[in-house]
Design an enzyme around this catalytic site. Structure first.
Site, PDB file in Angstrom:
ATOM      1  N   HIS A 122       0.856  -1.185   0.000  1.00 10.82           N
ATOM      2  CA  HIS A 122       0.000   0.000   0.000  1.00 10.82           C
ATOM      3  C   HIS A 122       0.894   1.239   0.000  1.00 10.82           C
ATOM      4  CE1 HIS A 122      -2.825   3.020   1.608  1.00 10.82           C
ATOM      5  NE2 HIS A 122      -3.805   2.209   1.237  1.00 10.82           N
ATOM      6  N   ASP A 199       3.165  -4.191   7.678  1.00 14.31           N
ATOM      7  CA  ASP A 199       1.903  -3.463   7.574  1.00 14.31           C
ATOM      8  C   ASP A 199       0.785  -4.457   7.854  1.00 14.31           C
ATOM      9  OD1 ASP A 199      -0.417  -2.184   6.851  1.00 14.31           O
ATOM     10  OD2 ASP A 199       0.265  -1.557   4.873  1.00 14.31           O
ATOM     11  N   GLN A 202      -4.592  -4.862   7.062  1.00 17.75           N
ATOM     12  CA  GLN A 202      -5.624  -5.803   6.629  1.00 17.75           C
ATOM     13  C   GLN A 202      -5.598  -7.096   7.438  1.00 17.75           C
ATOM     14  OE1 GLN A 202      -8.009  -5.157   4.453  1.00 17.75           O
ATOM     15  NE2 GLN A 202      -7.224  -3.212   3.692  1.00 17.75           N
ATOM     16  N   LYS A 225     -10.431   0.225  10.027  1.00 16.90           N
ATOM     17  CA  LYS A 225     -10.680  -1.061   9.371  1.00 16.90           C
ATOM     18  C   LYS A 225     -11.099  -2.130  10.378  1.00 16.90           C
ATOM     19  CE  LYS A 225      -7.091  -0.071   5.909  1.00 16.90           C
ATOM     20  NZ  LYS A 225      -7.946   0.447   4.838  1.00 16.90           N
ATOM     21  N   CYS A 364      -4.609   2.568  -3.899  1.00 15.18           N
ATOM     22  CA  CYS A 364      -3.346   2.975  -3.282  1.00 15.18           C
ATOM     23  C   CYS A 364      -2.252   1.918  -3.440  1.00 15.18           C
ATOM     24  CB  CYS A 364      -3.535   3.317  -1.801  1.00 15.18           C
ATOM     25  SG  CYS A 364      -4.558   4.765  -1.509  1.00 15.18           S
TER      26      CYS A 364
END
Length: 406
Positions: A122, A199, A202, A225, A364
């Site tokens: 991302h 990261d 998600q 999220k 993104c």
């Protein structure tokens, strides 16, 4: 029992209509909806309990501080971290990664040093490293995914050279749904003496986590999220890296003493939390994580696996649709293009007329779009409240779009 129909009652927005149709919300990868308990907690914090934290000795300040600081422990439990002082509260993944870029990477990198990335990162895990490329001559090394969207962990490890100072990698692709074997990458990188930033924006939504076992150096999450408020989040920073990191921003709360010729910083994690924070947002995030843990992350993952498999089966029946990301080990995230001239924005507009909310565009992930050779995709991303019936509505809406554009 995981009763999705009962769970849906906890989310007031799911009962509304869009364009005269029941809302089918499949844009969870961008931002998830909020359960009533989170909405109530945010309302109560503003209406009955609001005050600044850490600053006062009066009742409301003490109450707000207790609730706010309690979220640090909640996040630690959610992430499987025993030492909650390794949790830095912030506004989300973007701030967390920038904190690492400015506070840890910038002071210890020079021209010619390398950062290893995957092509499916991302922008939040790309642009901060471009700052170092532009300003300090740091080199970015890219590792591609294969035709199915899988990332070979050994390819990431092999990309690490003597000048590599950091590996920055996603745990779960926001476009392909690919679950990355970050444990192998972390172990391989550490064997070469290289730290790893993950990261987790998600992954934290879709699977149980045990960071103490995973052993990353940095792991970032974002609250909106995770069924919590926007402007909330956190980053896990390993004790060893905390000792090396300089403050990202200066201001109140991150200091012990300030004089004309001297500043004495606070201890971590407060050292990295300058200024008045997102008090209410963070309190809401804590409630959201308690809600998810109450459902059980294993149960959420199992429910979403059923949705993934059902959606894959239904999409496979549409021979005029191209799905990007077909690896077996993936989350319930599906990006696709329609064969022919239909643009992703046109497809999403037709779906919206049927009440189906999906994402359209580049999501993104510019380097991934370049790698796949597509200008844009539609993305249907599922959450803990979605159902197989909603998958059927998506398929019906896609067939309508194909009839119009095909």
């Amino acid at each position: 029992m995981y009763d999705v129909h009962e769970i849906r009652k906890d989310f007031p927005i799911l009962s509304r209509q869009v364009n005269g149709k029941p809302l089918v919300y499949l844009d969870n990868g961008a931002s998830a909806q909020k359960p009533q308990v989170v909405i109530d907690a945010v309302t109560r914090a503003y209406a009955e309990e609001y005050s600044n934290v850490h600053r006062g000795l009066h009742y409301l300040s003490n109450l707000a501080t207790e609730k706010y600081e309690g979220v640090r422990g909640t996040i630690a439990r959610f992430l499987g971290v025993a030492d909650e002082e390794q949790i830095i509260l912030n506004s989300g993944t973007t701030e967390g990664i920038n904190m690492v870029a400015y506070g840890w990477a910038m002071p210890r990198m020079e021209a010619g040093d390398e950062i290893v990335l995957s092509v499916m990162e991302h922008h939040a895990n790309i642009v901060p490293w471009h700052f170092l490329r532009e300003r300090q001559g740091v080199q970015l090394k890219w590792v591609d995914v294969d035709s199915r969207g899988a990332l070979d962990p050994q390819a990431v490890i092999d990309a690490i050279g003597p000048k590599t100072k950091l590996v920055a990698i996603t745990h779960l692709s926001n476009v392909l749904g690919t679950v990355v074997d970050v444990k192998s990458i972390i172990d391989g990188a550490h064997a070469k003496g290289v730290p790893v930033l993950v990261d987790g924006s998600q992954a934290a939504v879709h699977m149980p986590l045990d960071l103490d076992a995973l052993n990353p150096d940095f792991y970032a999450i974002t609250g909106h999220k995770l069924y919590g408020p926007s402007g909330s989040g956190a980053i896990f920073v390993h004790r060893d890296r905390l000792a090396e990191m300089q403050p990202f921003m200066g201001g109140g709360d991150m200091i012990r003493e300030v004089h004309k010729d001297q500043v004495i910083y606070n201890d971590a994690p407060m050292k990295f939390e300058a200024g008045t924070p997102g008090i209410v947002q963070t309190i809401g995030l804590g409630v959201a994580l308690d809600y998810m843990m109450g459902l059980g992350m294993e149960n959420i993952a199992a429910h979403e696996a059923v949705l993934r498999d059902y959606t894959r089966k239904r999409l496979d029946g549409l021979n005029w649709l191209s799905v990007q990301g077909t690896t077996d080990d993936k989350a319930a995230i599906f990006s696709f293009t329609m064969n022919g001239a239909a643009h992703a924005h046109d497809i999403s507009t037709i779906l919206d007329k049927k009440g189906v909310a999906v994402r359209a565009g580049q999501h993104c992930v510019g380097p991934l779009m370049d790698h796949m050779g597509v200008a844009a995709t539609c993305r249907a991303s599922f959450g803990l409240y979605n159902t197989e019936d909603e998958v059927d509505v998506l398929i019906d809406a896609l067939e309508l779009a194909h009839d119009l554009f095909g």
